[in-house]
Scaffold this motif. Structure first.
Motif, PDB file in Angstrom:
ATOM      1  N   VAL A   1     -55.690 -68.264  45.716  1.00 28.38           N
ATOM      2  CA  VAL A   1     -56.678 -69.117  45.045  1.00 28.38           C
ATOM      3  C   VAL A   1     -56.273 -70.591  45.140  1.00 28.38           C
ATOM      4  CG1 VAL A   1     -57.761 -69.654  42.830  1.00 28.38           C
ATOM      5  CG2 VAL A   1     -57.391 -67.271  43.483  1.00 28.38           C
ATOM      6  N   ILE A   2     -54.994 -70.877  44.887  1.00 27.60           N
ATOM      7  CA  ILE A   2     -54.507 -72.264  44.970  1.00 27.60           C
ATOM      8  C   ILE A   2     -54.695 -72.814  46.379  1.00 27.60           C
ATOM      9  CG2 ILE A   2     -52.425 -73.702  44.915  1.00 27.60           C
ATOM     10  CD1 ILE A   2     -51.422 -71.996  42.613  1.00 27.60           C
ATOM     11  N   GLY A   3     -54.336 -72.029  47.369  1.00 25.33           N
ATOM     12  CA  GLY A   3     -54.459 -72.488  48.748  1.00 25.33           C
ATOM     13  C   GLY A   3     -55.892 -72.771  49.143  1.00 25.33           C
ATOM     14  N   LEU A   4     -56.816 -71.888  48.748  1.00 23.83           N
ATOM     15  CA  LEU A   4     -58.228 -72.110  49.067  1.00 23.83           C
ATOM     16  C   LEU A   4     -58.761 -73.347  48.351  1.00 23.83           C
ATOM     17  CD1 LEU A   4     -59.587 -68.437  48.979  1.00 23.83           C
ATOM     18  CD2 LEU A   4     -59.156 -69.865  50.995  1.00 23.83           C
ATOM     19  N   ALA A   5     -58.319 -73.570  47.100  1.00 22.92           N
ATOM     20  CA  ALA A   5     -58.744 -74.761  46.360  1.00 22.92           C
ATOM     21  C   ALA A   5     -58.224 -76.029  47.040  1.00 22.92           C
ATOM     22  CB  ALA A   5     -58.248 -74.682  44.918  1.00 22.92           C
TER      23      ALA A   5
ATOM     24  N   VAL B   1     -56.244 -52.679  51.833  1.00 26.51           N
ATOM     25  CA  VAL B   1     -56.618 -53.858  51.037  1.00 26.51           C
ATOM     26  C   VAL B   1     -55.386 -54.682  50.677  1.00 26.51           C
ATOM     27  CG1 VAL B   1     -57.639 -54.635  48.867  1.00 26.51           C
ATOM     28  CG2 VAL B   1     -58.712 -52.775  50.149  1.00 26.51           C
ATOM     29  N   GLU B   2     -54.312 -53.996  50.307  1.00 23.59           N
ATOM     30  CA  GLU B   2     -53.078 -54.707  49.953  1.00 23.59           C
ATOM     31  C   GLU B   2     -52.553 -55.515  51.132  1.00 23.59           C
ATOM     32  OE1 GLU B   2     -50.421 -51.699  48.609  1.00 23.59           O
ATOM     33  OE2 GLU B   2     -51.172 -51.726  46.537  1.00 23.59           O
ATOM     34  N   GLN B   3     -52.593 -54.931  52.324  1.00 25.17           N
ATOM     35  CA  GLN B   3     -52.083 -55.633  53.496  1.00 25.17           C
ATOM     36  C   GLN B   3     -53.002 -56.780  53.903  1.00 25.17           C
ATOM     37  OE1 GLN B   3     -49.060 -55.242  54.619  1.00 25.17           O
ATOM     38  NE2 GLN B   3     -48.831 -53.664  53.031  1.00 25.17           N
ATOM     39  N   ILE B   4     -54.293 -56.630  53.724  1.00 29.36           N
ATOM     40  CA  ILE B   4     -55.219 -57.734  53.989  1.00 29.36           C
ATOM     41  C   ILE B   4     -54.930 -58.898  53.051  1.00 29.36           C
ATOM     42  CG2 ILE B   4     -57.636 -58.460  53.827  1.00 29.36           C
ATOM     43  CD1 ILE B   4     -58.421 -55.724  54.906  1.00 29.36           C
ATOM     44  N   LEU B   5     -54.704 -58.578  51.769  1.00 27.56           N
ATOM     45  CA  LEU B   5     -54.374 -59.631  50.803  1.00 27.56           C
ATOM     46  C   LEU B   5     -53.031 -60.284  51.141  1.00 27.56           C
ATOM     47  CD1 LEU B   5     -55.525 -57.930  47.465  1.00 27.56           C
ATOM     48  CD2 LEU B   5     -56.590 -59.889  48.615  1.00 27.56           C
ATOM     49  N   ASN B   6     -52.068 -59.476  51.576  1.00 26.81           N
ATOM     50  CA  ASN B   6     -50.779 -60.047  51.995  1.00 26.81           C
ATOM     51  C   ASN B   6     -50.967 -60.992  53.182  1.00 26.81           C
ATOM     52  OD1 ASN B   6     -49.211 -58.753  50.062  1.00 26.81           O
ATOM     53  ND2 ASN B   6     -48.781 -56.993  51.360  1.00 26.81           N
ATOM     54  N   GLY B   7     -51.822 -60.580  54.132  1.00 28.51           N
ATOM     55  CA  GLY B   7     -52.097 -61.431  55.277  1.00 28.51           C
ATOM     56  C   GLY B   7     -52.789 -62.726  54.884  1.00 28.51           C
ATOM     57  N   LEU B   8     -53.717 -62.644  53.930  1.00 32.09           N
ATOM     58  CA  LEU B   8     -54.391 -63.847  53.440  1.00 32.09           C
ATOM     59  C   LEU B   8     -53.403 -64.781  52.751  1.00 32.09           C
ATOM     60  CD1 LEU B   8     -57.719 -62.370  51.996  1.00 32.09           C
ATOM     61  CD2 LEU B   8     -57.440 -63.726  54.085  1.00 32.09           C
ATOM     62  N   GLN B   9     -52.522 -64.204  51.941  1.00 35.20           N
ATOM     63  CA  GLN B   9     -51.535 -65.032  51.230  1.00 35.20           C
ATOM     64  C   GLN B   9     -50.594 -65.713  52.215  1.00 35.20           C
ATOM     65  OE1 GLN B   9     -47.882 -63.616  50.269  1.00 35.20           O
ATOM     66  NE2 GLN B   9     -47.617 -65.820  50.220  1.00 35.20           N
ATOM     67  N   PHE B  10     -50.143 -64.983  53.215  1.00 33.27           N
ATOM     68  CA  PHE B  10     -49.269 -65.554  54.234  1.00 33.27           C
ATOM     69  C   PHE B  10     -50.008 -66.648  55.003  1.00 33.27           C
ATOM     70  CE2 PHE B  10     -47.133 -64.784  58.552  1.00 33.27           C
ATOM     71  CZ  PHE B  10     -46.151 -65.730  58.300  1.00 33.27           C
ATOM     72  N   GLY B  11     -51.261 -66.388  55.331  1.00 31.18           N
ATOM     73  CA  GLY B  11     -52.053 -67.369  56.059  1.00 31.18           C
ATOM     74  C   GLY B  11     -52.282 -68.645  55.267  1.00 31.18           C
ATOM     75  N   ILE B  12     -52.533 -68.498  53.963  1.00 30.05           N
ATOM     76  CA  ILE B  12     -52.754 -69.675  53.121  1.00 30.05           C
ATOM     77  C   ILE B  12     -51.499 -70.541  53.060  1.00 30.05           C
ATOM     78  CG2 ILE B  12     -53.065 -70.388  50.719  1.00 30.05           C
ATOM     79  CD1 ILE B  12     -55.660 -69.719  52.111  1.00 30.05           C
ATOM     80  N   MET B  13     -50.335 -69.918  52.950  1.00 28.69           N
ATOM     81  CA  MET B  13     -49.099 -70.692  52.948  1.00 28.69           C
ATOM     82  C   MET B  13     -48.876 -71.392  54.294  1.00 28.69           C
ATOM     83  SD  MET B  13     -47.925 -70.514  49.915  1.00 28.69           S
ATOM     84  CE  MET B  13     -49.675 -70.555  49.462  1.00 28.69           C
ATOM     85  N   LEU B  14     -49.240 -70.717  55.369  1.00 24.68           N
ATOM     86  CA  LEU B  14     -49.167 -71.355  56.684  1.00 24.68           C
ATOM     87  C   LEU B  14     -50.113 -72.550  56.759  1.00 24.68           C
ATOM     88  CD1 LEU B  14     -49.015 -68.468  59.328  1.00 24.68           C
ATOM     89  CD2 LEU B  14     -47.261 -70.177  58.833  1.00 24.68           C
ATOM     90  N   PHE B  15     -51.263 -72.436  56.127  1.00 26.01           N
ATOM     91  CA  PHE B  15     -52.226 -73.539  56.139  1.00 26.01           C
ATOM     92  C   PHE B  15     -51.648 -74.786  55.495  1.00 26.01           C
ATOM     93  CE2 PHE B  15     -55.357 -75.893  53.599  1.00 26.01           C
ATOM     94  CZ  PHE B  15     -56.068 -76.490  54.625  1.00 26.01           C
ATOM     95  N   LEU B  16     -50.944 -74.632  54.365  1.00 25.31           N
ATOM     96  CA  LEU B  16     -50.370 -75.797  53.699  1.00 25.31           C
ATOM     97  C   LEU B  16     -49.363 -76.502  54.606  1.00 25.31           C
ATOM     98  CD1 LEU B  16     -49.846 -74.456  50.060  1.00 25.31           C
ATOM     99  CD2 LEU B  16     -51.718 -75.857  50.961  1.00 25.31           C
ATOM    100  N   MET B  17     -48.649 -75.727  55.413  1.00 24.93           N
ATOM    101  CA  MET B  17     -47.749 -76.327  56.395  1.00 24.93           C
ATOM    102  C   MET B  17     -48.533 -76.950  57.545  1.00 24.93           C
ATOM    103  SD  MET B  17     -44.359 -76.352  56.278  1.00 24.93           S
ATOM    104  CE  MET B  17     -43.787 -76.090  57.968  1.00 24.93           C
TER     105      MET B  17
ATOM    106  N   ARG C   1     -60.305 -77.728  59.387  1.00 19.59           N
ATOM    107  CA  ARG C   1     -61.000 -76.444  59.429  1.00 19.59           C
ATOM    108  C   ARG C   1     -60.312 -75.511  60.411  1.00 19.59           C
ATOM    109  NH1 ARG C   1     -67.235 -76.053  61.324  1.00 19.59           N
ATOM    110  NH2 ARG C   1     -66.292 -77.263  63.025  1.00 19.59           N
ATOM    111  N   GLY C   2     -59.904 -76.053  61.555  1.00 20.47           N
ATOM    112  CA  GLY C   2     -59.189 -75.243  62.530  1.00 20.47           C
ATOM    113  C   GLY C   2     -57.857 -74.756  61.998  1.00 20.47           C
ATOM    114  N   ALA C   3     -57.161 -75.619  61.220  1.00 24.42           N
ATOM    115  CA  ALA C   3     -55.884 -75.210  60.631  1.00 24.42           C
ATOM    116  C   ALA C   3     -56.080 -74.053  59.667  1.00 24.42           C
ATOM    117  CB  ALA C   3     -55.229 -76.393  59.917  1.00 24.42           C
ATOM    118  N   LEU C   4     -57.157 -74.094  58.878  1.00 25.78           N
ATOM    119  CA  LEU C   4     -57.417 -73.011  57.927  1.00 25.78           C
ATOM    120  C   LEU C   4     -57.756 -71.713  58.651  1.00 25.78           C
ATOM    121  CD1 LEU C   4     -57.806 -71.967  55.057  1.00 25.78           C
ATOM    122  CD2 LEU C   4     -60.168 -72.812  55.139  1.00 25.78           C
TER     123      LEU C   4
END
Length: 306
Positions: free
Chosen positions: A149-153, A7-23, A241-244
């Motif tokens: 949460v910020i990234g998804l918002a 679960v921790e690694q999935i959350l880490n992957g989501l957090q990394f992915g969200i930051m990539l999305f902003l870029m 949507r594709g970027a996300l």
């Protein structure tokens, strides 16, 4: 491999992915609407991080630091678009690559001249410091969870902006037929400046948010720029949507691959060899993913077919 670690690694992957999305969101808008290959997008990420560190040091406010990062990156982006980028729209991609690569060097040396060569550090606000207990007794850093949460918002807000507002409709129309919307009275130059500034602001915000968990240093934008290009190729050029989706796929693939592949190879290899082979394959995993997507769908997951 325990459930807690998974679960921790999935959350880490989501957090990394969200930051990539902003870029990637800003990069895919610029690429999709303007047809511009902007290698200097990572420099705007770096500028946002340095601006946030400077504002936080001066005011002690993390919120003002984020606002300062977005404002600084947006202003620099608008200035660059007005003075340099708009002269490249009619040029071929090689000219765009060379010009924006020159901007990387200018921004790196300019930042070094202003802030020096040593890394800066941006502290996590005290209200977001420490872990939070999730269901199942899983402890996870509060700040990283807030980043998700910020990234998804922001993703939701950006999707509404593109699909529901007048400016968003003009951006989508400009992606499909810029000559037609110019004939209808839309100021293309102003629209392009707005799109570029919006993309720069998102990159600056990403740099500021990541700067609190990593050091703020010269050249920090180049590695993530490569991943952002991988994201928009996977997701489809011009698609938010594709970027996300592409960002989440890349984030999870990179994070989980680094954990699970060495462990998987240990089932039939010596531990030292398994670690070496698994780590090497993990570093290639996102590019293998990109190749697989392109073989299946050459325009990316959500890219428009010609």
């Amino acid at each position: 491999m325990t459930t807690v670690l998974l679960v921790e690694q999935i959350l880490n992957g989501l957090q990394f992915g969200i930051m990539l999305f902003l870029m990637a969101a800003g990069l895919t808008l610029v690429f999709g609407v303007m047809g511009l290959i902007n290698l200097a997008h990572g420099s705007l990420y770096m500028i946002g991080a340095f601006a946030a560190a400077a504002v936080a040091a001066a005011t002690g406010s993390f919120v003002l630091a984020l606002a300062g990062a977005m404002a600084a990156a947006a202003m620099v982006g608008a200035l660059v678009e007005y003075t340099v980028i708009r002269r490249l729209y009619a040029r071929d991609h090689l000219d765009q690559v060379l010009a924006t690569f020159a901007l990387i060097l200018i921004f790196s040396e300019g930042t070094r001249w202003i802030f020096g060569s040593f890394p800066l550090f941006l502290d996590i606000p005290s209200a977001l410091a420490g872990p939070i207990t999730l269901p199942g007794g899983i402890e996870y850093p509060r700040y990283r969870l807030v980043l998700i949460v910020i990234g998804l918002a922001i993703a939701a807000g950006l999707a509404l902006f593109i699909s529901r507002t007048r400016v968003g409709i003009q951006i989508r129309a400009g992606e499909n037929d810029r000559e037609m919307i110019a004939a209808l009275g839309v100021d293309i130059s102003r629209l392009y400046t707005l799109v570029f500034a919006l993309g720069a602001a998102l990159a600056g915000l990403a740099g500021a948010l990541v700067g609190a968990i990593q050091s703020v240093q010269i050249g920090m934008g180049e590695p993530i720029l490569i991943l952002a290009f991988v994201v928009i190729v996977i997701g489809g050029i011009g698609s938010i949507r594709g970027a996300l989706v592409g960002s989440l796929l890349v984030g999870l693939t990179d994070t989980l691959g680094g954990i699970f592949l060495p462990e998987a190879f240990k089932l039939f290899m010596e531990p030292a060899a398994a670690t070496t082979v698994g780590s090497s394959l993990a570093s290639m995993a996102i590019y293998i993913l990109m190749a697989g997507v392109l073989i299946w769908r050459p325009t990316g997951l959500f890219g428009a077919r010609a």
